[in-house]
Design a protein around this motif. Sequence first.
Motif, mmCIF file in Angstrom:
data_model
loop_
_atom_site.group_PDB
_atom_site.id
_atom_site.type_symbol
_atom_site.label_atom_id
_atom_site.label_comp_id
_atom_site.label_asym_id
_atom_site.label_seq_id
_atom_site.Cartn_x
_atom_site.Cartn_y
_atom_site.Cartn_z
ATOM 1 N N GLY A 48 0.796 -1.225 0.000
ATOM 2 C CA GLY A 48 0.000 0.000 0.000
ATOM 3 C C GLY A 48 0.824 1.269 0.000
ATOM 4 O O GLY A 48 0.283 2.369 0.006
ATOM 5 N N GLU A 49 2.130 1.134 -0.007
ATOM 6 C CA GLU A 49 3.011 2.304 0.019
ATOM 7 C C GLU A 49 3.340 2.742 -1.398
ATOM 8 O O GLU A 49 3.793 1.945 -2.206
ATOM 9 N N GLN A 50 3.125 4.015 -1.681
ATOM 10 C CA GLN A 50 3.429 4.528 -3.010
ATOM 11 C C GLN A 50 4.908 4.342 -3.345
ATOM 12 O O GLN A 50 5.262 4.067 -4.477
ATOM 13 N N SER A 51 5.765 4.446 -2.354
ATOM 14 C CA SER A 51 7.204 4.311 -2.575
ATOM 15 C C SER A 51 7.601 2.873 -2.937
ATOM 16 O O SER A 51 8.705 2.647 -3.421
ATOM 17 N N ALA A 52 6.708 1.903 -2.739
ATOM 18 C CA ALA A 52 7.015 0.516 -3.083
ATOM 19 C C ALA A 52 7.064 0.320 -4.596
ATOM 20 O O ALA A 52 7.773 -0.545 -5.085
ATOM 21 N N PHE A 53 6.326 1.139 -5.340
ATOM 22 C CA PHE A 53 6.319 1.032 -6.789
ATOM 23 C C PHE A 53 7.571 1.686 -7.357
ATOM 24 O O PHE A 53 7.962 2.763 -6.916
ATOM 25 N N PRO A 54 8.204 1.058 -8.335
ATOM 26 C CA PRO A 54 9.409 1.655 -8.911
ATOM 27 C C PRO A 54 9.080 2.978 -9.615
ATOM 28 O O PRO A 54 8.013 3.105 -10.219
ATOM 29 N N PRO A 55 9.970 3.952 -9.536
ATOM 30 C CA PRO A 55 9.679 5.280 -10.099
ATOM 31 C C PRO A 55 9.444 5.265 -11.606
ATOM 32 O O PRO A 55 8.658 6.056 -12.119
ATOM 33 N N TYR A 56 10.077 4.370 -12.340
ATOM 34 C CA TYR A 56 9.900 4.338 -13.789
ATOM 35 C C TYR A 56 8.501 3.870 -14.199
ATOM 36 O O TYR A 56 8.060 4.083 -15.318
ATOM 37 N N ARG A 57 7.787 3.239 -13.292
ATOM 38 C CA ARG A 57 6.446 2.738 -13.590
ATOM 39 C C ARG A 57 5.493 3.857 -13.972
ATOM 40 O O ARG A 57 4.605 3.686 -14.816
ATOM 41 N N LYS A 58 5.655 5.011 -13.372
ATOM 42 C CA LYS A 58 4.775 6.148 -13.662
ATOM 43 C C LYS A 58 4.790 6.498 -15.147
ATOM 44 O O LYS A 58 3.765 6.858 -15.710
ATOM 45 N N GLU A 59 5.949 6.385 -15.781
ATOM 46 C CA GLU A 59 6.056 6.698 -17.205
ATOM 47 C C GLU A 59 5.150 5.778 -18.032
ATOM 48 O O GLU A 59 4.448 6.219 -18.941
ATOM 49 N N GLY A 60 5.145 4.486 -17.710
ATOM 50 C CA GLY A 60 4.287 3.547 -18.410
ATOM 51 C C GLY A 60 2.814 3.810 -18.161
ATOM 52 O O GLY A 60 1.991 3.734 -19.076
ATOM 53 N N LEU A 61 2.468 4.136 -16.922
ATOM 54 C CA LEU A 61 1.070 4.415 -16.591
ATOM 55 C C LEU A 61 0.573 5.688 -17.275
ATOM 56 O O LEU A 61 -0.577 5.753 -17.703
ATOM 57 N N VAL A 62 1.439 6.672 -17.405
ATOM 58 C CA VAL A 62 1.059 7.900 -18.105
ATOM 59 C C VAL A 62 0.768 7.591 -19.572
ATOM 60 O O VAL A 62 -0.213 8.075 -20.138
ATOM 61 N N ALA A 63 1.599 6.761 -20.204
ATOM 62 C CA ALA A 63 1.363 6.373 -21.597
ATOM 63 C C ALA A 63 0.026 5.650 -21.734
ATOM 64 O O ALA A 63 -0.730 5.900 -22.676
ATOM 65 N N LEU A 64 -0.282 4.792 -20.795
ATOM 66 C CA LEU A 64 -1.547 4.063 -20.816
ATOM 67 C C LEU A 64 -2.718 5.012 -20.584
ATOM 68 O O LEU A 64 -3.754 4.916 -21.258
ATOM 69 N N GLN A 65 -2.578 5.957 -19.676
ATOM 70 C CA GLN A 65 -3.631 6.933 -19.398
ATOM 71 C C GLN A 65 -3.943 7.771 -20.633
ATOM 72 O O GLN A 65 -5.103 8.088 -20.888
ATOM 73 N N GLN A 66 -2.925 8.134 -21.390
ATOM 74 C CA GLN A 66 -3.142 8.946 -22.585
ATOM 75 C C GLN A 66 -3.976 8.191 -23.616
ATOM 76 O O GLN A 66 -4.837 8.760 -24.270
ATOM 77 N N ILE A 67 -3.741 6.904 -23.743
ATOM 78 C CA ILE A 67 -4.511 6.092 -24.687
ATOM 79 C C ILE A 67 -5.955 5.941 -24.219
ATOM 80 O O ILE A 67 -6.883 5.964 -25.015
ATOM 81 N N LEU A 68 -6.172 5.813 -22.920
ATOM 82 C CA LEU A 68 -7.503 5.563 -22.370
ATOM 83 C C LEU A 68 -8.285 6.822 -22.029
ATOM 84 O O LEU A 68 -9.395 6.728 -21.500
ATOM 85 N N ALA A 69 -7.736 7.979 -22.327
ATOM 86 C CA ALA A 69 -8.401 9.241 -21.988
ATOM 87 C C ALA A 69 -9.820 9.267 -22.551
ATOM 88 O O ALA A 69 -10.047 8.973 -23.724
ATOM 89 N N GLY A 70 -10.773 9.560 -21.690
ATOM 90 C CA GLY A 70 -12.168 9.665 -22.102
ATOM 91 C C GLY A 70 -12.934 8.353 -22.134
ATOM 92 O O GLY A 70 -14.132 8.347 -22.407
ATOM 93 N N GLU A 71 -12.282 7.243 -21.868
ATOM 94 C CA GLU A 71 -12.960 5.946 -21.875
ATOM 95 C C GLU A 71 -13.617 5.690 -20.512
ATOM 96 O O GLU A 71 -13.162 6.195 -19.498
ATOM 97 N N SER A 72 -14.668 4.884 -20.505
ATOM 98 C CA SER A 72 -15.377 4.587 -19.256
ATOM 99 C C SER A 72 -14.724 3.441 -18.488
ATOM 100 O O SER A 72 -15.077 3.188 -17.347
ATOM 101 N N TYR A 73 -13.804 2.741 -19.108
ATOM 102 C CA TYR A 73 -13.126 1.612 -18.472
ATOM 103 C C TYR A 73 -11.668 1.959 -18.192
ATOM 104 O O TYR A 73 -11.132 2.936 -18.718
ATOM 105 N N LEU A 74 -11.048 1.155 -17.362
ATOM 106 C CA LEU A 74 -9.618 1.270 -17.075
ATOM 107 C C LEU A 74 -8.991 -0.108 -17.256
ATOM 108 O O LEU A 74 -9.686 -1.101 -17.434
ATOM 109 N N LEU A 75 -7.685 -0.157 -17.196
ATOM 110 C CA LEU A 75 -6.966 -1.420 -17.252
ATOM 111 C C LEU A 75 -6.203 -1.597 -15.949
ATOM 112 O O LEU A 75 -5.650 -0.633 -15.418
#
Length: 125
Positions: A48-75
């Motif tokens: 549950g600690e944000q610091s447990a996730f590796p810092p580079y992961r945010k870059e991948g999640l941002v790329a995924l968020q850009q593709i899913l922008a405006g969609e009603s679902y998430l991955l």
Amino acid sequence: MQKLDRQLLPNEEWQLSQQVIELSFCRNRTNEALLASEMELNGWRLTGEQSAFPPYRKEGLVALQQILAGESYLLWQRDGNVSAQRYYLVLPAEQSKGDVSEQLFPAVARLAAAPEICHTAVINE
């Protein structure tokens, strides 16, 4: 999406698809940013600690968020290696009414059409 990524699912708020969507980004850097075994992901989520996730992961999640922008679902990521990641389709429980599968193939079609994605597949589990 980053907040959802840190949760263990399904829960009373979110429902998962039974099938898994496999994606591969056209950029290896994005695939590497989302690299994580199922055990690592579950370990990070359990802490549950944000610091447990590796810092580079945010870059991948941002790329995924850009593709899913405006969609009603998430991955929600199940696991990932250097060539592809596997995700469950996620909908809010009140929207899914217990059946996320209705949204699966429209979501896959949308993801397959994204120029950032080079490979999509549906895997039955």
